[in-house]
Design a protein around this motif. Structure first.
Motif, mmCIF file in Angstrom:
data_model
loop_
_atom_site.group_PDB
_atom_site.id
_atom_site.type_symbol
_atom_site.label_atom_id
_atom_site.label_comp_id
_atom_site.label_asym_id
_atom_site.label_seq_id
_atom_site.Cartn_x
_atom_site.Cartn_y
_atom_site.Cartn_z
ATOM 1 N N VAL A 1 0.456 -1.477 -0.014
ATOM 2 C CA VAL A 1 -0.199 0.129 0.434
ATOM 3 C C VAL A 1 0.623 1.287 0.021
ATOM 4 C CG1 VAL A 1 -2.281 -0.755 0.843
ATOM 5 C CG2 VAL A 1 0.220 -0.270 2.839
ATOM 6 N N GLU A 2 0.670 2.191 -0.554
ATOM 7 C CA GLU A 2 1.441 3.353 -1.321
ATOM 8 C C GLU A 2 1.591 4.101 0.327
ATOM 9 O OE1 GLU A 2 2.556 5.804 -5.362
ATOM 10 O OE2 GLU A 2 0.679 5.640 -4.282
ATOM 11 N N PHE A 3 2.619 5.120 0.222
ATOM 12 C CA PHE A 3 3.024 6.368 1.711
ATOM 13 C C PHE A 3 3.484 6.823 0.648
ATOM 14 C CE2 PHE A 3 4.426 7.856 5.245
ATOM 15 C CZ PHE A 3 3.398 7.859 6.081
ATOM 16 N N ASN A 4 3.041 7.953 1.371
ATOM 17 C CA ASN A 4 3.842 9.781 0.813
ATOM 18 C C ASN A 4 4.841 10.121 2.283
ATOM 19 O OD1 ASN A 4 3.728 11.906 0.034
ATOM 20 N ND2 ASN A 4 1.582 12.430 -1.192
ATOM 21 N N VAL A 5 5.625 9.830 1.601
ATOM 22 C CA VAL A 5 6.432 10.340 3.227
ATOM 23 C C VAL A 5 6.427 12.076 2.938
ATOM 24 C CG1 VAL A 5 9.075 10.384 3.452
ATOM 25 C CG2 VAL A 5 8.059 8.659 1.767
ATOM 26 N N GLU A 6 5.552 12.631 1.900
ATOM 27 C CA GLU A 6 5.610 14.108 1.673
ATOM 28 C C GLU A 6 4.809 14.404 2.717
ATOM 29 O OE1 GLU A 6 7.806 16.583 0.589
ATOM 30 O OE2 GLU A 6 8.759 14.695 -0.385
ATOM 31 N N THR A 7 3.795 14.004 2.861
ATOM 32 C CA THR A 7 2.642 14.350 3.839
ATOM 33 C C THR A 7 2.465 13.177 5.143
ATOM 34 O OG1 THR A 7 0.959 12.958 2.783
ATOM 35 C CG2 THR A 7 1.388 15.188 1.909
ATOM 36 N N LEU A 8 3.802 12.375 5.179
ATOM 37 C CA LEU A 8 3.700 11.362 6.597
ATOM 38 C C LEU A 8 2.634 10.224 6.371
ATOM 39 C CD1 LEU A 8 5.849 13.250 8.570
ATOM 40 C CD2 LEU A 8 6.221 12.040 7.363
ATOM 41 N N SER A 9 1.210 10.508 5.484
ATOM 42 C CA SER A 9 0.080 9.662 5.640
ATOM 43 C C SER A 9 -0.109 8.463 4.922
ATOM 44 C CB SER A 9 -1.038 11.108 5.421
ATOM 45 O OG SER A 9 -0.566 11.243 4.409
ATOM 46 N N PRO A 10 -0.360 7.690 4.778
ATOM 47 C CA PRO A 10 -0.457 6.782 3.003
ATOM 48 C C PRO A 10 -2.074 6.800 2.114
ATOM 49 C CG PRO A 10 -2.259 6.265 5.247
ATOM 50 C CD PRO A 10 -1.061 7.166 6.177
ATOM 51 N N THR A 11 -1.777 6.324 1.690
ATOM 52 C CA THR A 11 -2.825 6.880 -0.081
ATOM 53 C C THR A 11 -3.572 6.062 0.412
ATOM 54 O OG1 THR A 11 -1.743 5.853 -1.167
ATOM 55 C CG2 THR A 11 -0.677 8.433 -0.769
ATOM 56 N N TYR A 12 -3.082 4.985 0.455
ATOM 57 C CA TYR A 12 -4.615 3.565 0.465
ATOM 58 C C TYR A 12 -4.649 2.870 -0.806
ATOM 59 C CZ TYR A 12 -5.951 5.563 4.808
ATOM 60 O OH TYR A 12 -5.891 6.203 6.214
ATOM 61 N N ARG A 13 -3.466 3.364 -1.984
ATOM 62 C CA ARG A 13 -4.129 2.857 -3.378
ATOM 63 C C ARG A 13 -2.863 1.545 -3.119
ATOM 64 N NH1 ARG A 13 -0.379 5.172 -7.265
ATOM 65 N NH2 ARG A 13 -2.104 4.448 -8.868
ATOM 66 N N LEU A 14 -3.120 0.626 -3.685
ATOM 67 C CA LEU A 14 -3.363 -0.809 -3.421
ATOM 68 C C LEU A 14 -1.965 -0.952 -4.996
ATOM 69 C CD1 LEU A 14 -2.601 -3.662 -2.119
ATOM 70 C CD2 LEU A 14 -4.375 -4.718 -4.200
ATOM 71 N N LEU A 15 -0.581 -1.303 -4.879
ATOM 72 C CA LEU A 15 0.159 -1.207 -5.692
ATOM 73 C C LEU A 15 1.152 -2.698 -5.918
ATOM 74 C CD1 LEU A 15 2.440 1.615 -5.234
ATOM 75 C CD2 LEU A 15 1.178 1.322 -5.942
ATOM 76 N N ILE A 16 0.085 -3.641 -7.113
ATOM 77 C CA ILE A 16 0.574 -4.618 -7.546
ATOM 78 C C ILE A 16 1.342 -5.435 -7.652
ATOM 79 C CG2 ILE A 16 -0.382 -7.043 -8.329
ATOM 80 C CD1 ILE A 16 -3.298 -6.850 -7.486
ATOM 81 N N GLY A 17 3.118 -5.865 -7.337
ATOM 82 C CA GLY A 17 4.121 -6.072 -7.883
ATOM 83 C C GLY A 17 4.457 -5.218 -7.793
ATOM 84 N N VAL A 18 4.877 -4.665 -6.739
ATOM 85 C CA VAL A 18 5.832 -3.905 -5.515
ATOM 86 C C VAL A 18 5.347 -4.377 -4.431
ATOM 87 C CG1 VAL A 18 6.203 -1.589 -5.440
ATOM 88 C CG2 VAL A 18 5.517 -1.511 -7.488
ATOM 89 N N PRO A 19 6.569 -4.605 -3.713
ATOM 90 C CA PRO A 19 6.512 -4.650 -2.666
ATOM 91 C C PRO A 19 6.160 -3.919 -0.876
ATOM 92 C CG PRO A 19 8.630 -5.641 -3.238
ATOM 93 C CD PRO A 19 8.058 -5.122 -4.528
ATOM 94 N N GLY A 20 6.255 -3.608 -0.178
ATOM 95 C CA GLY A 20 6.255 -2.651 0.142
ATOM 96 C C GLY A 20 7.841 -2.266 1.073
ATOM 97 N N ARG A 21 7.897 -1.330 1.301
ATOM 98 C CA ARG A 21 9.468 -1.157 2.230
ATOM 99 C C ARG A 21 9.158 0.098 3.354
ATOM 100 N NH1 ARG A 21 11.888 4.495 0.424
ATOM 101 N NH2 ARG A 21 10.041 5.632 -0.734
ATOM 102 N N SER A 22 10.483 -0.560 3.755
ATOM 103 C CA SER A 22 10.658 0.478 5.599
ATOM 104 C C SER A 22 10.832 2.526 5.292
ATOM 105 C CB SER A 22 11.200 0.201 6.168
ATOM 106 O OG SER A 22 11.622 1.010 7.249
ATOM 107 N N ASN A 23 10.206 3.087 5.398
ATOM 108 C CA ASN A 23 10.087 4.039 5.114
ATOM 109 C C ASN A 23 10.634 5.054 6.900
ATOM 110 O OD1 ASN A 23 8.676 4.614 3.304
ATOM 111 N ND2 ASN A 23 6.926 3.838 3.751
#
Length: 784
Positions: free
Chosen positions: A468-490
Motif C-alpha cells: 500500500v502506497e505511503f506518501n513520505v511528503e505528507t507522512l500519510s498513507p494514500t491507501y492505493r494498492l500497488l500489485i507487483g511492488v513490495p512494501g518498503r520501510s519508510n
C-alpha cells in the motif's frame, strides 16, 4: 459460510444497510435470513434477478411496493374458522391491491419489450383477486371502520341509531336549558357513562330528576344521572348497538370466509410480493453505493476494477484494482501499519460475500468474482480474555481451524500473518502456513510487516508481492494498492521529515546491510516506475477517449450539415416553384381575359403570341430533382498517395493517404480520415508531401465541444455553471442544436437547467428528449 466469518468481514453491517431499502416486513424478513450461497448456479440466478430489478429502476426510477403486509397469520386464522377484525381485512385488501399493481407494472414493462424473464415468471404466479379486494373496501374504510353500505341491514340499524340518539339529545337539551338548570346542574352539558346518555346533577338536587345514577365525581358533589324521561330511549339505543355489533360480526365473518376460500392464492401472493420487495431492496441498495453487476465464475478468479469498501463513504474511499487467480493465486501485501492493508483484505472479502449473496458490488463494470465454497478470514486482534490467550495464540487458534477445512475451492484472508511473536519464528511460520494453503490450491491474500516475506513473493511461482502506497511528503498513507511492488520501510524518510538529525540517520543506516539497502532502493524505483506507468496509461486512455468522441461528433456534424443544406435547397426550390406557379396562374388569367377581349373585338391579339407567352412561363418553372452524386471519370489520372482531390459527395477537399483496396482510398479531410471510392473523387493536383495530424494529438476536452453535456451526479450550483459555459462554447462552435443530460431524479436539476435556458438570449427553443433520445432525462436545445 461460518457466522464468525460473516461477522469478521462485516457482512451483517451490509444487511443492516440493506434493511433500510425494504418496503415491508416481508422483505425485511428475507434480508435478515440472507447468507452468501456457495452454489454457482444459484449465484447466477440471484445476480440475474438483482440485475433485472436494477434495469427496471433505471427505466422507471421506482417499483410500486407500498401497502404490503404479512397477512399469512390472518389467512391461517381464517382457514380454521376464525373471524378477522376490520384492520386485518383492510391489510388483506391492501396487499391484494399492491400485488395487482405490481403485476400490471411488470406487464407494462413487458409490453415495452423490456426483457425481465425472472420478474415476469414471478408476476405470472400472482392471482388477481380484485372481487375480494373490492368487497372488503366496499365494506370497510382504510381506518378499519365498517361502512353503512356494508349491508342493507346495517344501514337501517344505523339510521335508527342516529334517530334515537337525536331524540335523546333533544330531551336532555331541553332539561339543561330549563329555568332551574343553572342552579341544579354542575354544568350544562350532556355526557356518556356506561354507554348511556347522562347529565351532571348537583348532589342536593338528585331527586328533582329521578332516574338512574351511573357515576359521581371524585368529590361526591356531582352525580351523573340518567333522567327517567330518557331511560327507555337509552334502553332502545343499547339494543340497537347490540344489533349493530351482531351485524358487523356477520359481515366480518362473511368476508373472513372469502379470505379462507382464497387462502392458497393469498399465501402465494404474499410470498411473491416478499420476494419482489427483497429483490428491489437489493437493487436500490446497489444504486445507493454505485454498485455494478459482477461477472460470476467458478474458476477462483477475482478481478475487481476500482473496488471500494461499501461501508466507507463513497467520496472518501480509495478505489483499487485487485486481481487474483489468473497469473497468481497468492498475494502478499507488505507495508507499514495503518496503511490500508486490512481495508484491502476486507474489500476483497466483502465483495466476494456480497456477490455470492446476489448483491451488486462497489466496483466498475467488468469486475469479476468467483464463487467459493468457503471464505476464511483471520483479521484483527481477537485476543480472548476468557480463554487467557495472547494475540498470537488467538490468531493461531483461528489458523489451525482454517487449515482443517481449507481446500481448492476456498478463499483465505490472513491479516498480519505470524504477528505477535518472535520476528524470526513468526516469519518462518508465516511462510510455512502460506506454503500449506497454497499447496492445497486455495486463493490467498495475506498481509504482513515481515521483510522476509518480500523475498517469498519472488521465490514462489504463483505468488506476487503487493504493497500500500505511503506518501513520505505528507507522512500519510494514500491507501492505493500497488500489485507487483513490495512494501518498503519508510522509517528513515519519516524520521528525516520529522526533524531527526542527518548524522543520526546516517549512523542508523550503517547498521543496515548492503543487501537490505539495495532491496529498499529497488522497491523505491519500482514504486516510481509503476506510478509513472499508471499516469501515462491513464493519459493515453483519456487522449484516445477524447479523440474517438471528437471523430464521432465531427462525423455526426458533417452528416447533419449536408442533410440541413439539402433540405434548405429543396425548401428554396419549392418556394420558387410556388411563386412561379402563382405567377403562371395569374398570367393564364390575363391570357383568358385577352382572348375574351379579342373575341369581343375589343383587341387584336394573335393566337401564336398567346401560345408563345404560355411556353415562356412554363420554361421558367424549375425542375425539382433529387441531388445525386456525380461520378467522375478518372481514367486519365492514376491516383497516388499525396494527391489533392475533391470528395464529390461531401463537396470537400482532401489528400490521399493510402490505397485500401482496388476501389477505395483512405482520405484525410481536415482532421477526419475516411474511406472514399475512386468514383467519388476528382483529381485536383499532386503534392509532394502531405502532413497529417493523427487523432491522438488531440490535447483534451478543452479543444473540442461535444454535442452533449452530461450533468448526472453534479451538484445543482456546479451544474448551472457548466451549462452556462457549455452554451457559450456551443454557440462559438456554431452548433444548431445540442443536448443536455440531467437525468430524471427529483426533477430539480431539470427544472433549474430549463429555467436558465428559457431566459438565454440565443436559445430559440427547448424540449424534452424523445423516447429514443432519453425521454425526460434529457433536454434538447435549439439555437437561433
Amino acid at each position: 459460510m461460518q457466522e464468525k466469518i460473516l461477522k469478521t468481514l462485516e457482512f451483517n453491517k451490509i444487511k443492516e444497510l440493506l434493511l433500510e431499502h425494504a418496503s415491508s416486513s416481508l422483505g425485511q424478513a428475507k434480508i435478515r435470513e440472507l447468507v452468501p450461497s456457495s452454489s454457482y448456479d444459484e449465484v447466477l440466478e440471484i445476480q440475474a434477478e438483482t440485475d433485472e430489478a436494477s434495469h427496471v429502476l433505471r427505466l422507471k426510477g421506482h417499483a410500486p411496493l407500498t401497502g404490503i403486509y404479512d397477512i399469512r397469520p390472518h389467512i391461517k386464522r381464517a382457514q380454521i374458522g376464525g373471524i378477522l377484525n376490520a384492520m386485518e381485512l383492510v391489510q388483506t385488501a391492501s396487499t391484494i391491491y399492491a400485488a395487482r399493481t405490481m403485476k400490471r407494472f411488470i406487464e407494462g414493462l413487458l409490453e415495452n419489450a423490456v426483457e425481465i424473464p425472472i420478474l415476469e415468471e414471478k408476476a405470472e404466479q400472482i392471482t388477481i383477486l380484485t372481487p375480494l379486494e373490492h368487497k372488503i373496501k366496499n365494506a370497510i374504510d382504510e381506518n378499519g371502520e365498517v361502512l353503512d353500505g356494508a349491508s342493507e341491514t346495517l344501514r337501517q340499524i344505523r339510521q335508527k341509531l342516529r334517530s334515537n340518539e337525536s331524540r335523546i339529545r333533544e330531551k336532555l337539551e331541553s332539561l339543561i336549558r330549563s329555568r332551574n338548570a343553572a342552579k341544579m346542574l354542575s354544568d350544562a352539558i350532556i355526557t356518556i357513562r356506561n354507554d348511556r346518555y347522562v347529565i351532571p346533577v348537583k348532589q342536593e338536587y338528585r331527586s328533582n330528576y329521578g332516574g338512574i345514577v351511573h357515576d359521581q365525581s371524585a368529590s361526591g358533589q356531582t352525580l351523573f344521572i340518567e333522567p327517567q324521561s330518557v331511560v327507555e330511549l337509552n334502553n332502545q339505543l343499547r339494543e340497537l348497538h347490540m344489533k349493530e355489533q351482531q351485524e358487523i360480526e356477520r359481515i366480518l365473518s362473511e368476508l373472513s370466509a372469502e379470505v379462507a376460500d382464497s387462502g392458497d392464492e393469498l399465501a402465494t401472493m404474499v410470498e411473491i410480493m416478499g420476494e419482489f420487495d427483497f429483490i428491489f431492496a437489493k437493487a436500490r441498495f446497489g444504486k445507493t453505493i454505485k454498485a455494478t453487476k459482477p461477472i460470476i465464475n467458478n474458476q477462483g478468479i477475482i478481478q475487481l476494477n476500482k473496488a471500494r469498501h461499501p461501508l466507507l463513504p463513497i467520496d472518501e474511499a480509495v478505489a483499487n484494482d485487485i486481481t487474483l487467480g489468473k497469473d497468481y493465486t497468492s498475494i502478499v501485501i507488505t507495508g507499514p501499519n495503518t496503511g490500508g492493508k486490512t481495508i484491502t483484505l476486507k474489500t476483497i472479502g466483502i465483495c466476494t460475500l456480497m456477490a455470492q449473496a446476489g448483491l451488486q458490488i462497489p466496483a466498475l463494470d467488468g469486475s469479476e468474482v468467483s464463487v467459493f465454497k468457503e471464505v476464511f478470514a483471520d483479521i484483527g486482534d481477537e485476543q480472548s480474555i476468557e480463554q487467557s490467550l495472547s494475540t498470537f495464540s488467538s490468531h493461531m487458534v483461528n489458523i489451525v481451524d482454517i487449515l482443517k477445512h481449507v481446500d481448492h475451492e476456498s478463499l483465505v484472508l490472513f491479516d498480519e500473518l505470524g504477528a505477535g511473536t518472535d520476528p524470526q519464528e513468526g516469519a518462518a511460520l508465516a511462510i510455512s502456513i502460506l506454503d500449506e494453503v497454497y499447496g492445497r490450491g486455495a486463493k490467498v491474500v495475506a498481509t504482513t510487516h515481515y521483510p522476509e516475506l518480500k523475498a517469498y513473493g519472488y521465490n514462489r511461482e504463483g505468488v506476487i508481492n503487493a504493497s500500500v502506497e505511503f506518501n513520505v511528503e505528507t507522512l500519510s498513507p494514500t491507501y492505493r494498492l500497488l500489485i507487483g511492488v513490495p512494501g518498503r520501510s519508510n522509517a528513515f524518510e519519516i524520521s528525516k521529515r520529522l526533524g531527526l538529525s542527518e548524522h543520526v540517520i546516517q549512523h542508523a543506516k550503517s547498521y543496515i546491510g548492503a543487501d537490505t539497502n539495495q532491496v529498499e532502493n529497488m522497491i523505491a524505483s519500482l514504486e516510481k516506475s509503476k506510478r509513472e506507468a499508471e499516469r501515462e496509461h491513464q493519459e493515453a486512455l483519456d487522449y484516445l477517449k477524447d479523440a474517438e468522441k471528437l471523430h464521432k461528433d465531427l462525423q455526426k456534424q458533417m452528416i447533419e450539415f449536408y442533410e440541413q443544406r439539402d433540405k434548405m435547397f429543396e425548401k428554396a426550390e419549392l418556394k420558387a416553384a410556388k411563386v412561379i406557379e402563382e405567377a403562371k396562374e395569374e398570367a393564364e388569367e390575363i391570357i383568358r381575359s385577352l382572348r375574351k377581349m379579342r373575341l369581343n373585338n375589343q383587341a387584336v391579339i394573335k393566337e401564336h403570341e398567346l401560345i408563345e407567352a404560355r411556353k415562356r412561363l412554363a420554361d421558367a418553372v424549375p425542375t425539382l430533382e433529387k441531388k445525386s452524386v456525380k461520378k467522375s471519370v478518372n481514367k486519365k489520372h492514376q491516383f497516388v498517395p499525396g494527391d489533392e482531390v475533391k470528395v464529390i459527395s461531401f463537396n470537400q477537399k482532401g489528400h490521399l493517404l493510402e490505397k485500401v483496396n482496388d476501389e477505395e482510398w483512405q482520405v484525410q479531410m481536415g482532421i477526419m480520415k475516411m474511406k472514399v471510392k475512386e468514383s467519388d473523387m476528382e483529381f485536383i493536383q499532386s503534392q509532394q508531401k502531405v502532413e497529417t495530424k493523427p487523432l491522438a494529438t488531440v490535447k483534451g476536452k478543452d479543444y473540442h465541444v461535444g454535442l452533449e453535456l452530461d450533468l448526472r451526479g453534479e451538484r445543482y450550483e456546479n451544474a448551472l455553471l457548466k451549462v452556462e459555459k457549455y452554451i457559450d462554447d456551443a454557440l462559438l462552435a456554431g452548433y444548431p442544436r445540442v443536448s443536455i443530460i440531467h437525468g430524471k431524479g427529483t426533477g430539480a436539476l431539470r427544472q433549474g437547467v430549463q429555467e436558465y435556458l428559457k431566459h438565454h438570449r440565443s436559445v430559440k427553443r427547448i424540449r424534452l428528449g424523445d423516447a429514443g433520445e432519453g425521454g425526460s432525462g434529457i433536454t434538447v436545445v435549439e439555437f437561433k
